[in-house]
Design a protein around this motif. Structure first.
Motif, mmCIF file in Angstrom:
data_model
loop_
_atom_site.group_PDB
_atom_site.id
_atom_site.type_symbol
_atom_site.label_atom_id
_atom_site.label_comp_id
_atom_site.label_asym_id
_atom_site.label_seq_id
_atom_site.Cartn_x
_atom_site.Cartn_y
_atom_site.Cartn_z
ATOM 1 N N GLU A 33 0.820 -1.210 0.000
ATOM 2 C CA GLU A 33 0.000 0.000 0.000
ATOM 3 C C GLU A 33 0.849 1.253 0.000
ATOM 4 N N GLN A 34 1.956 1.250 0.742
ATOM 5 C CA GLN A 34 2.841 2.412 0.745
ATOM 6 C C GLN A 34 3.498 2.595 -0.614
ATOM 7 N N ILE A 35 3.886 1.505 -1.250
ATOM 8 C CA ILE A 35 4.483 1.597 -2.585
ATOM 9 C C ILE A 35 3.473 2.187 -3.563
ATOM 10 N N GLN A 36 2.250 1.710 -3.515
ATOM 11 C CA GLN A 36 1.199 2.211 -4.408
ATOM 12 C C GLN A 36 0.921 3.693 -4.163
ATOM 13 N N CYS A 37 0.800 4.073 -2.907
ATOM 14 C CA CYS A 37 0.463 5.463 -2.576
ATOM 15 C C CYS A 37 1.530 6.427 -3.063
ATOM 16 N N LEU A 38 2.790 6.033 -2.950
ATOM 17 C CA LEU A 38 3.887 6.936 -3.305
ATOM 18 C C LEU A 38 4.126 7.019 -4.808
ATOM 19 N N THR A 39 3.695 6.015 -5.559
ATOM 20 C CA THR A 39 3.983 5.995 -6.990
ATOM 21 C C THR A 39 2.752 6.167 -7.873
ATOM 22 N N ARG A 40 1.601 5.693 -7.412
ATOM 23 C CA ARG A 40 0.373 5.785 -8.213
ATOM 24 C C ARG A 40 -0.799 6.189 -7.315
ATOM 25 N N PRO A 41 -0.724 7.421 -6.780
ATOM 26 C CA PRO A 41 -1.746 7.855 -5.816
ATOM 27 C C PRO A 41 -3.142 7.976 -6.413
ATOM 28 N N HIS A 42 -3.233 8.024 -7.736
ATOM 29 C CA HIS A 42 -4.560 8.136 -8.347
ATOM 30 C C HIS A 42 -5.403 6.886 -8.110
ATOM 31 N N LEU A 43 -4.751 5.773 -7.769
ATOM 32 C CA LEU A 43 -5.502 4.546 -7.519
ATOM 33 C C LEU A 43 -6.141 4.529 -6.130
ATOM 34 N N THR A 44 -5.660 5.375 -5.243
ATOM 35 C CA THR A 44 -6.138 5.344 -3.860
ATOM 36 C C THR A 44 -7.627 5.640 -3.780
ATOM 37 N N ASP A 45 -8.065 6.683 -4.454
ATOM 38 C CA ASP A 45 -9.480 7.041 -4.414
ATOM 39 C C ASP A 45 -10.321 6.113 -5.290
ATOM 40 N N ARG A 46 -9.737 5.602 -6.355
ATOM 41 C CA ARG A 46 -10.491 4.738 -7.252
ATOM 42 C C ARG A 46 -10.899 3.445 -6.549
ATOM 43 N N HIS A 47 -9.993 2.924 -5.706
ATOM 44 C CA HIS A 47 -10.275 1.662 -5.021
ATOM 45 C C HIS A 47 -10.069 1.829 -3.509
ATOM 46 N N ARG A 48 -10.597 2.916 -2.971
ATOM 47 C CA ARG A 48 -10.369 3.225 -1.558
ATOM 48 C C ARG A 48 -10.858 2.099 -0.644
ATOM 49 N N HIS A 49 -11.966 1.475 -0.988
ATOM 50 C CA HIS A 49 -12.548 0.452 -0.123
ATOM 51 C C HIS A 49 -12.160 -0.963 -0.537
ATOM 52 N N ASP A 50 -11.186 -1.068 -1.443
ATOM 53 C CA ASP A 50 -10.732 -2.389 -1.889
ATOM 54 C C ASP A 50 -9.207 -2.372 -1.986
ATOM 55 N N PRO A 51 -8.524 -2.300 -0.808
ATOM 56 C CA PRO A 51 -7.061 -2.188 -0.842
ATOM 57 C C PRO A 51 -6.380 -3.372 -1.508
ATOM 58 N N GLY A 52 -6.987 -4.562 -1.434
ATOM 59 C CA GLY A 52 -6.381 -5.710 -2.092
ATOM 60 C C GLY A 52 -6.280 -5.518 -3.589
ATOM 61 N N ARG A 143 -8.655 9.855 -13.266
ATOM 62 C CA ARG A 143 -9.520 9.881 -12.081
ATOM 63 C C ARG A 143 -10.956 10.184 -12.481
ATOM 64 N N ARG A 144 -11.870 9.589 -11.750
ATOM 65 C CA ARG A 144 -13.284 9.855 -11.987
ATOM 66 C C ARG A 144 -13.625 11.272 -11.542
ATOM 67 N N GLU A 145 -14.712 11.799 -12.072
ATOM 68 C CA GLU A 145 -15.078 13.186 -11.790
ATOM 69 C C GLU A 145 -15.232 13.424 -10.289
ATOM 70 N N GLY A 146 -15.816 12.466 -9.585
ATOM 71 C CA GLY A 146 -16.019 12.643 -8.152
ATOM 72 C C GLY A 146 -14.723 12.698 -7.367
ATOM 73 N N ASP A 147 -13.673 12.092 -7.923
ATOM 74 C CA ASP A 147 -12.390 12.090 -7.231
ATOM 75 C C ASP A 147 -11.606 13.376 -7.446
ATOM 76 N N GLN A 148 -11.973 14.145 -8.460
ATOM 77 C CA GLN A 148 -11.244 15.377 -8.728
ATOM 78 C C GLN A 148 -11.346 16.339 -7.554
ATOM 79 N N ALA A 149 -12.503 16.357 -6.890
ATOM 80 C CA ALA A 149 -12.675 17.237 -5.733
ATOM 81 C C ALA A 149 -11.736 16.840 -4.605
ATOM 82 N N VAL A 150 -11.523 15.527 -4.440
ATOM 83 C CA VAL A 150 -10.597 15.045 -3.425
ATOM 84 C C VAL A 150 -9.188 15.511 -3.746
ATOM 85 N N LEU A 151 -8.818 15.453 -5.021
ATOM 86 C CA LEU A 151 -7.498 15.882 -5.453
ATOM 87 C C LEU A 151 -7.285 17.368 -5.171
#
Length: 322
Positions: A33-52, A143-151
């Motif tokens: 998860e740390q590797i993903q967050c630091l290199t591809r943070p756009h995936l965090t919001d896309r699959h926030r509830h599915d870390p696997g 990123r999906r439109e709803g995630d742009q606000a988070v960004l």
């Protein structure tokens, strides 16, 4: 993800394997998860509830690298998250990816996860809080439109992953191959000249030593900063290739609760104030840094006190000594 083949049976891509080497080359030990967050943070919001699902590509990349003896499983965190580290060959590969001399890479983290790697995880969390990883333009476009606000609401970060080194020995005496007794080790060092900031040496506190001992570490940093180099230039300035500006020592406090961390921070910063050190010493709480980012109202100065300020203001305030 690329199709599986005999060389990379877990189906990882070259870009994902490079992500793993970059992160582990800096942090030495990390979760998927740390590797993903630091290199591809756009995936965090896309699959926030599915870390696997979010971390599977990087976990597969680490598995593929392990087959080539470049990465190794280092056990798990106290929460049960799998940890990855580098082998000696992996450290060499990471040096190439990061474009760093092997002499600047430090050592591997073998054995660091024997008890859950609590300190390493606190350092990694500090790195993430300082960087506040943001998607690059190509990633943001996915990123999906709803995630742009988070960004847009996320606080801006400081520096890049390549701006950071961790577990850095600071030589008071001796040499790189034979450090002298009493030389401190910075949990991380951050260089961000693009922000017109000095070199920052970061001490991450987990509440395992007394505030007096924690404050005492500043004396070792002072000895390091005043070590003479060639032509009357401080040794640290020659090592970090910085032409001007005082170094800054940053304390990041974390404990089992924010109240406990704040209490330790107050005690430690009061002791640091008594030392009247000739370089800026700033402190913050890890949760505050995570929520507000380095440019938010997160820092206070040991010698001046007052309300928390953004990093640049706290440094300016620090130089305006009474």
């Amino acid at each position: 993800m690329a199709g599986k083949n005999a060389r990379w049976p877990y189906g990882s891509t070259a870009a994902l394997r490079e992500d793993v080497l970059r992160v582990l080359g800096v942090l030495k030990i990390a979760t998927g998860e740390q590797i993903q967050c630091l290199t591809r943070p756009h995936l965090t919001d896309r699959h926030r509830h599915d870390p696997g699902r979010r971390t599977k590509p990087h976990r597969n990349a680490a598995l593929d690298l392990a087959l080539h003896q470049l990465t190794v499983s280092e056990g798990a965190t106290r929460e049960g998250r799998k940890l990855w580290g580098l082998t000696t060959a992996g450290l060499q590969a990471a040096a190439q990816v990061l474009d760093r001399p092997l002499s600047d890479m430090g050592s591997t983290a073998r054995g660091a996860a024997a008890h859950g790697a609590a300190h390493a995880m606190a350092v990694n969390a500090t790195v993430q809080a300082l960087l506040q990883p943001q998607p690059d333009n190509a990633q943001a476009a996915q990123r999906r439109e709803g995630d742009q606000a988070v960004l847009k609401a996320a606080p801006p970060g400081l520096g890049r992953l390549e701006s950071i080194r961790t577990e850095v020995p600071l030589l008071i005496t001796g040499s790189e191959s034979a450090p002298g007794h009493g030389s401190p080790q910075a949990d991380l060092v951050l260089r961000a000249p693009e922000h017109d900031l000095p070199v920052a040496f970061v001490q991450v506190d987990r509440g395992t030593v007394t505030p007096a001992r924690l404050a005492q570490k500043a004396n070792s940093y002072h000895a390091y900063f005043t070590r003479a180099g060639k032509h009357s230039t401080p040794w640290w300035r020659q090592h970090w290739h910085t032409p001007a500006g005082d170094p800054v020592l940053l304390y990041v406090f974390t404990a089992h609760s924010e109240t406990a961390a704040l209490d330790r921070a107050r005690q430690t910063m009061a002791l640091l104030h008594e030392r009247d050190l000739p370089f800026p010493v700033l402190g913050t709480l890890l949760p505050r840094l995570q929520q507000r980012g380095p440019w938010g109202d997160a820092w206070w100065h040991a010698a001046r006190g007052g309300n928390p300020r953004p990093l640049d203001e706290a440094l300016s305030f620090a130089h305006d000594r009474p």
